[in-house]
Design a protein around this motif. Structure first.
Motif, short mmCIF file in Angstrom:
data_model
loop_
_atom_site.label_atom_id
_atom_site.label_comp_id
_atom_site.label_asym_id
_atom_site.label_seq_id
_atom_site.Cartn_x
_atom_site.Cartn_y
_atom_site.Cartn_z
N PHE B 29 0.82 -1.23 0.00
CA PHE B 29 0.00 0.00 0.00
C PHE B 29 0.85 1.26 0.00
O PHE B 29 0.51 2.25 -0.66
CB PHE B 29 -0.91 -0.03 1.23
N THR B 30 1.93 1.25 0.74
CA THR B 30 2.74 2.47 0.88
C THR B 30 3.69 2.70 -0.29
O THR B 30 4.43 3.68 -0.30
CB THR B 30 3.54 2.43 2.19
N ASP B 31 3.67 1.82 -1.29
CA ASP B 31 4.55 2.00 -2.44
C ASP B 31 4.05 3.09 -3.39
O ASP B 31 4.85 3.71 -4.11
CB ASP B 31 4.68 0.68 -3.23
N TYR B 32 2.73 3.30 -3.44
CA TYR B 32 2.16 4.23 -4.40
C TYR B 32 1.26 5.24 -3.71
O TYR B 32 0.52 4.91 -2.78
CB TYR B 32 1.31 3.50 -5.45
N ALA B 33 1.27 6.46 -4.21
CA ALA B 33 0.33 7.47 -3.73
C ALA B 33 -1.09 7.10 -4.14
O ALA B 33 -1.30 6.31 -5.07
CB ALA B 33 0.68 8.84 -4.32
N MET B 34 -2.07 7.65 -3.42
CA MET B 34 -3.47 7.43 -3.79
C MET B 34 -4.05 8.75 -4.30
O MET B 34 -3.92 9.79 -3.65
CB MET B 34 -4.27 6.94 -2.58
N GLN B 35 -4.67 8.66 -5.47
CA GLN B 35 -5.27 9.83 -6.11
C GLN B 35 -6.79 9.77 -5.95
O GLN B 35 -7.37 8.70 -5.81
CB GLN B 35 -4.94 9.84 -7.62
N TRP B 36 -7.43 10.94 -6.03
CA TRP B 36 -8.89 11.01 -5.99
C TRP B 36 -9.39 11.86 -7.14
O TRP B 36 -8.82 12.92 -7.44
CB TRP B 36 -9.37 11.57 -4.66
N VAL B 37 -10.47 11.38 -7.78
CA VAL B 37 -11.03 12.04 -8.97
C VAL B 37 -12.55 12.11 -8.83
O VAL B 37 -13.19 11.14 -8.42
CB VAL B 37 -10.66 11.24 -10.24
N LYS B 38 -13.11 13.26 -9.21
CA LYS B 38 -14.57 13.45 -9.18
C LYS B 38 -15.10 13.47 -10.60
O LYS B 38 -14.46 14.01 -11.51
CB LYS B 38 -14.89 14.79 -8.51
N TRP B 50 -4.26 14.22 -4.03
CA TRP B 50 -3.65 12.94 -3.70
C TRP B 50 -3.16 12.92 -2.26
O TRP B 50 -3.07 13.96 -1.60
CB TRP B 50 -2.48 12.65 -4.64
N ILE B 51 -2.90 11.71 -1.78
CA ILE B 51 -2.34 11.56 -0.44
C ILE B 51 -1.11 10.68 -0.51
O ILE B 51 -1.11 9.64 -1.19
CB ILE B 51 -3.39 11.01 0.56
N GLY B 100 2.35 3.13 -9.91
CA GLY B 100 3.74 3.51 -9.77
C GLY B 100 4.33 4.10 -11.03
O GLY B 100 5.19 4.97 -10.98
N ASP B 101 3.83 3.65 -12.15
CA ASP B 101 4.37 4.11 -13.42
C ASP B 101 3.70 5.42 -13.84
O ASP B 101 4.36 6.38 -14.23
CB ASP B 101 4.15 3.03 -14.49
N THR B 102 2.39 5.45 -13.73
CA THR B 102 1.63 6.69 -13.90
C THR B 102 0.74 6.82 -12.68
O THR B 102 0.48 5.82 -11.99
CB THR B 102 0.76 6.69 -15.17
N PRO B 103 0.22 8.02 -12.39
CA PRO B 103 -0.61 8.17 -11.19
C PRO B 103 -1.91 7.37 -11.24
O PRO B 103 -2.53 7.11 -10.23
CB PRO B 103 -0.91 9.66 -11.16
N PHE B 104 -2.33 6.99 -12.46
CA PHE B 104 -3.65 6.36 -12.62
C PHE B 104 -3.54 5.02 -13.35
O PHE B 104 -4.33 4.73 -14.23
CB PHE B 104 -4.57 7.31 -13.39
N ASP B 105 -2.55 4.22 -12.96
CA ASP B 105 -2.45 2.87 -13.54
C ASP B 105 -3.67 2.03 -13.21
O ASP B 105 -4.14 1.25 -14.02
CB ASP B 105 -1.22 2.14 -12.98
N TYR B 106 -4.16 2.19 -11.99
CA TYR B 106 -5.25 1.35 -11.49
C TYR B 106 -6.34 2.24 -10.91
O TYR B 106 -6.04 3.24 -10.25
CB TYR B 106 -4.74 0.38 -10.41
N TRP B 107 -7.58 1.84 -11.15
CA TRP B 107 -8.73 2.63 -10.70
C TRP B 107 -9.67 1.77 -9.84
O TRP B 107 -9.86 0.58 -10.10
CB TRP B 107 -9.52 3.13 -11.90
#
Lengths: 107, 117
Positions: B29-38, B50-51, B100-107
């Motif tokens: 979990f701590t390997d990647y930042a978490m982004q939020w999108v509306k 992001w956090i 990790g590669d882009t901010p939004f690899d996974y949603w």
């Protein structure tokens, strides 16, 4: 903030046609642009990263190009499953931004 | 495989608060930042911020500096979005995303929030 302008807003095509979608940045962003596809009522899906790098599992008919301020997502021979909305997104600035999207619809 | 699983839909009244969750699995979990999108109904994607999952420090986009709070429960590999003093214009689907590669690899699958009196 870096503004991304996508054009056209809507693109009407016949299956089998090849198309190009444009994304222009308000300042140079090198190749820090990524493309996403969003189908109705689904989460976006990463298609292309860093302007032209392919993503595992994404069909080879999708490709990207460009650097600086002008970027293009190309779809070679559009298939029925490709009709959806496409967004570009920049990661050059720590304040990430998305373009407003291009809707690809059936003519 | 990497998955982000979000909590269920919410129906709230103006002025109330809510907290939605995003549980990560398949990676540290701590390997990647978490982004939020509306995404408001019929509208495009709007970046909220992001956090940092290592430090817990949040960063908010300009439109989300008031009433919005990002937080973590690292032991549970879960990120949270809290919205206080809900307004009608908060009606939207909220996505978490990471990579990790882009901010939004996974949603995540998105959480539909409806604010109505």
């Amino acid at each position: 903030n870096i503004v991304l302008t996508q054009s056209p807003a809507t693109l009407s095509v016949t299956p089998g046609e090849s198309v190009s979608l444009s994304c222009r940045a308000s300042q140079s962003i090198s190749t820090s642009i990524h493309w996403y596809q969003q189908k109705s009522n689904e989460s976006p899906r990463l298609l292309i990263k860093y302007a032209s790098q392919s993503i595992s599992g994404i069909p080879s008919r999708f490709s990207g190009s460009g650097s600086g301020t002008d970027f293009t997502l190309s779809i070679n021979r559009v298939e029925s499953e490709d009709f959806s909305i496409y967004y570009c997104q920049q990661s050059y600035s720590s304040l990430l931004t998305f373009g407003s999207g291009t809707k690809l619809e059936i003519k | 495989q990497i998955q982000l699983v979000q909590s269920g839909p919410e129906l709230k009244k103006p002025g109330e608060s809510l907290k939605i969750s995003c549980k990560a699995s398949g990676y540290t979990f701590t390997d990647y930042a978490m982004q939020w999108v509306k995404q408001a109904p019929g509208k495009g994607l709007q970046y909220m911020g992001w956090i940092n999952t290592q430090t817990g420090k949040p960063t908010y986009a300009d439109d989300f500096k008031e009433r919005f709070v990002f937080s973590l429960e690292t032991s549970a590999s879960t990120a949270y979005l809290q919205i206080n003093n809900l307004k009608n214009e908060d009606t939207a689907t909220y996505f978490c995303a990471s990579g990790g590669d882009t901010p939004f690899d996974y949603w995540g699958q998105g959480v539909m929030v409806t604010v109505s009196s």
